[in-house]
Write a protein that holds these residues in place. Structure first.
Motif, mmCIF file in Angstrom:
data_model
loop_
_atom_site.group_PDB
_atom_site.id
_atom_site.type_symbol
_atom_site.label_atom_id
_atom_site.label_comp_id
_atom_site.label_asym_id
_atom_site.label_seq_id
_atom_site.Cartn_x
_atom_site.Cartn_y
_atom_site.Cartn_z
ATOM 1 N N GLY A 192 74.741 24.209 49.860
ATOM 2 C CA GLY A 192 74.920 23.891 48.455
ATOM 3 C C GLY A 192 74.450 22.510 48.052
ATOM 4 O O GLY A 192 75.015 21.909 47.127
ATOM 5 N N TRP A 193 73.369 22.036 48.704
ATOM 6 C CA TRP A 193 72.808 20.738 48.365
ATOM 7 C C TRP A 193 71.289 20.807 48.432
ATOM 8 O O TRP A 193 70.731 21.615 49.174
ATOM 9 C CB TRP A 193 73.271 19.644 49.346
ATOM 10 C CG TRP A 193 74.734 19.380 49.323
ATOM 11 C CD1 TRP A 193 75.701 20.038 50.030
ATOM 12 C CD2 TRP A 193 75.415 18.390 48.552
ATOM 13 N NE1 TRP A 193 76.936 19.528 49.746
ATOM 14 C CE2 TRP A 193 76.784 18.504 48.843
ATOM 15 C CE3 TRP A 193 74.999 17.418 47.646
ATOM 16 C CZ2 TRP A 193 77.742 17.682 48.265
ATOM 17 C CZ3 TRP A 193 75.949 16.590 47.071
ATOM 18 C CH2 TRP A 193 77.300 16.724 47.372
ATOM 19 N N ILE A 194 70.641 19.965 47.659
ATOM 20 C CA ILE A 194 69.247 19.646 47.922
ATOM 21 C C ILE A 194 69.161 18.153 48.214
ATOM 22 O O ILE A 194 70.002 17.353 47.753
ATOM 23 C CB ILE A 194 68.306 20.001 46.757
ATOM 24 C CG1 ILE A 194 68.713 19.296 45.454
ATOM 25 C CG2 ILE A 194 68.198 21.495 46.577
ATOM 26 C CD1 ILE A 194 67.704 19.453 44.335
ATOM 27 N N SER A 195 68.162 17.792 49.019
ATOM 28 C CA SER A 195 67.906 16.397 49.329
ATOM 29 C C SER A 195 66.501 16.058 48.862
ATOM 30 O O SER A 195 65.554 16.800 49.146
ATOM 31 C CB SER A 195 68.035 16.134 50.831
ATOM 32 O OG SER A 195 69.375 16.287 51.258
ATOM 33 N N VAL A 196 66.370 14.948 48.148
ATOM 34 C CA VAL A 196 65.079 14.450 47.706
ATOM 35 C C VAL A 196 64.724 13.237 48.552
ATOM 36 O O VAL A 196 65.474 12.253 48.611
ATOM 37 C CB VAL A 196 65.111 14.070 46.217
ATOM 38 C CG1 VAL A 196 63.792 13.422 45.801
ATOM 39 C CG2 VAL A 196 65.392 15.303 45.365
ATOM 40 N N LEU A 197 63.581 13.322 49.247
ATOM 41 C CA LEU A 197 63.104 12.241 50.098
ATOM 42 C C LEU A 197 61.755 11.778 49.551
ATOM 43 O O LEU A 197 60.757 12.498 49.653
ATOM 44 C CB LEU A 197 62.961 12.701 51.552
ATOM 45 C CG LEU A 197 64.236 13.236 52.240
ATOM 46 C CD1 LEU A 197 64.365 14.753 52.066
ATOM 47 C CD2 LEU A 197 64.215 12.896 53.728
#
Length: 473
Positions: free
Chosen positions: A267-272
């Motif tokens: 239930g998360w997205i990560s922006v790198l």
């Protein structure tokens, strides 16, 4: 008046009426539809009642694509009785609607109603020609969950990249501009690689790889050497959660460097954000309404900034994060889809310079075609039948008519569905082609250099890849 004159007048009147009917372009086309399906989504349900009532009393929609389908009692009039007739059939054990009902067919009753379009009843290509040859199978290493195509060695031929779910590596097969793919080479990534994205992360003109590693909770970056080989992986942990199921590349902050979006089933997205030299900044988390399998990037509201769309199988929804242009995103908005969306893809299906959305709905055995409004929101979804448990979707012009088509990988039925588009967000009935066991992922590309798109499918249970090469027209 003499009898002969009376007969002549009757004859001339009959000819006049016949000429009017014959000249009616709608009747001459003899359109096929299904009675009661007012919103033209291929299913008869309560949404058809809402669509009819909205048209009658709220002015929305402002037109019905198939008035004949909305005329549920086939009396030649559109009124509240039509909505009641559908309710009676759905919930009160009422008799079937007048034909054509259930199956596609033409209206046997001549009336003033029109049917401009009813895309669920559009037939396969009129010529009946088969678009693809029988599948050619290539071994994979172990449970391929992602397939991607790109020219990794700068020889102008497409090469194949596979993620191997039960290992810690990905596999590469170099293409040779024919129907033969090279031997597999293996490159170490992370634990249970789930998805692969391809792009130039260090701005050296050579393609690199980003790999979503499900159980090591990170993304691997493998910088390319330009000959189809790669440097050792650098690992970047996601900000929150684990079970990384997808990875996407795009310039999120308009600095010319590719950035990374990693999707977690927790239930998360990560922006790198990319630095431009192949390295990434620390991951920034964004919480989702539910876990997600897939994401797609595109400019949904016309501000020249990339936005993010994610599928939520447990909610029958997608969420949209609108980009601010600096690599950050606003609060997500949810939009309805069909049942159990897994894979998704963005493209302009109707040529209006606005991105539309297609989702593969594993629980509904169909795809949702969802037209973009150009402001970051979407219209109500329309459904089109696919195979059993479609879990991945790809978009491209497979029949060479200039219109985008839909291809799905159908896990349960062991095949792919090819759904030809009309260039106006309408589509024909699906045509199926055999694949391997449990098709899991699909992509399109011209592998043999004949100028036509081929279909590449990763088969999870049979540990191989099916390639459906386009057939000579």
């Amino acid at each position: 008046m003499k009898r002969s004159q009376s007969l002549l007048l009757v004859f001339l009147f009959a000819v006049f009426v016949f000429a009017i009917v014959a000249a009616d372009p709608v009747r001459a086309e003899n359109p096929r539809f299904r009675r009661g399906d007012s919103n033209v989504d291929g299913a008869l349900d309560i949404s058809d009642v809402s669509n009819t009532l909205g048209f009658l009393f709220l002015g929305a929609p402002d037109a019905l694509p198939c008035e004949d389908a909305s005329d549920a009692n086939d009396d030649g009039e559109l009124d509240i009785v039509d909505a009641l007739r559908v309710i009676e059939h759905l919930f009160l054990g009422g008799r079937p609607l007048p034909p054509p009902f259930g199956a596609c067919g033409a209206d046997a009753t001549i009336d003033a109603l029109d049917c401009e379009t009813f895309w669920p009843c559009r037939p396969p290509p009129a010529s009946g020609r088969v678009l693809f040859d029988d599948q050619v199978r290539y071994d994979a290493h172990c449970f391929p969950t992602s397939v991607a195509l790109a020219d990794l060695d700068a020889d102008e031929d497409l090469d194949l990249v596979l993620s191997n779910w039960c290992t810690e590596d990905i596999s590469i097969r170099l293409g040779a501009n024919d129907r033969a793919l090279g031997e597999m080479a293996h490159v170490r990534a992370g634990f249970r690689p789930q998805a692969v994205a391809i792009g130039d992360l260090d701005d050296d003109g050579v393609l690199d790889l980003a790999v979503a590693n499900q159980d090591s909770c990170d993304v691997s970056i493998l910088l390319g050497r330009g000959d189809g080989t790669f440097r050792d992986a650098a690992h970047y942990r996601i900000a929150e959660g684990c079970l990384v199921f997808d990875v996407e590349l795009g310039d999120l902050n308009d600095d010319g460097a590719l950035d990374v979006v990693a999707v977690s089933l927790h239930g998360w997205i990560s922006v790198l954000l990319g630095v431009g030299d192949g390295t990434l900044a620390d991951a920034v988390p964004y919480e989702l309404a539910a876990g997600s399998f897939s994401a797609a990037l595109g400019d949904l509201n016309g501000d020249a900034t990339l936005d993010i769309v994610l599928s939520h199988s447990s909610l029958d929804r997608v969420s949209v994060f609108l980009g601010a242009g600096d690599g950050t995103f606003g609060e997500p908005a949810l939009h309805p889809t069909g049942d159990g969306p897994v894979g998704l893809a963005l493209a302009d299906l109707d040529g209006n310079d606005t991105l539309d959305l297609v989702t593969a709905n594993a629980a509904g055995n169909d795809v949702s075609i969802i037209r973009g409004k150009g402001d970051g929101t979407f219209a109500a979804p329309l459904s089109c039948a696919a195979g059993d448990q479609p879990r991945a979707v790809a978009l491209g012009d497979v029949d060479g008519d200039g219109a985008l088509d839909i291809v799905t990988a159908n896990r349960e039925s062991g095949d792919v569905s090819v759904i030809l588009g009309g260039g106006d967000s309408t589509f024909r009935e699906a045509v199926t082609h055999a694949a391997g066991e449990a098709p899991w992922t699909v992509t399109l590309g011209d592998i043999d250099g004949d100028g036509r798109l081929d279909v590449v499918v990763g088969n999870f249970d049979s540990n191989d890849v099916s390639v459906l090469f386009s057939r000579e027209p």
